[in-house]
Design an enzyme around this catalytic site. Structure first.
Site, PDB file in Angstrom:
ATOM      1  CB  CYS A  45       2.294  -4.879   6.007  1.00 52.90           C
ATOM      2  SG  CYS A  45       2.264  -6.370   6.989  1.00 52.90           S
ATOM      3  CB  CYS A  48      -0.960  -6.295   6.529  1.00 55.25           C
ATOM      4  SG  CYS A  48       0.075  -5.801   7.921  1.00 55.25           S
TER       5      CYS A  48
END
Length: 119
Positions: A45, A48
């Site tokens: 991600c 993230c």
């Protein structure tokens, strides 16, 4: 020499994020610390990865304990907290879930939120 005593357990914080593997470990972290910021993330991600240094600074510079949960390795735990997208941050204060933030947020916003519960 260790200076921690049993009475310090609820207020002690970790200066580094704690990588959580499973519901029991997360429950223990939440029970042992006053304010816990849980970062549900995935290695693949992009947002993230952008959030990671912010979360690490919050672990070092605030009174919150930061826990990280890899949603790919802990799918049942993520589902139990209703995580549908990453990053998702869940904030606990005194053992209770008080906030949930989905998506990338700025450091100032997150710091203000964490500190509002850490007082």
């Amino acid at each position: 020499m260790a200076t921690d005593t049993a009475s310090d357990v609820g207020t002690a914080t970790s200066n580094e994020p704690i990588h959580v593997d499973g519901t029991t470990q997360l429950d223990d972290v939440v029970a042992e610390h006053g304010v816990v910021l849980v970062d549900f993330y995935a290695d693949w991600c992009g947002p993230c990865q952008m959030l990671e240094p912010i979360v690490e600074r919050l672990a070092t510079e605030t009174d919150a304990t930061v826990a990280k949960v890899d949603v790919d390795a802990n799918q049942e735990l993520a589902a139990a907290y209703g995580v549908r997208g990453v990053p998702t941050l869940v904030l606990f204060a005194d053992g209770e879930q008080v906030e949930e933030i989905v998506g990338l947020r700025g450091e100032d916003e997150l710091r203000t939120l964490v500190e509002s519960y850490a007082e």
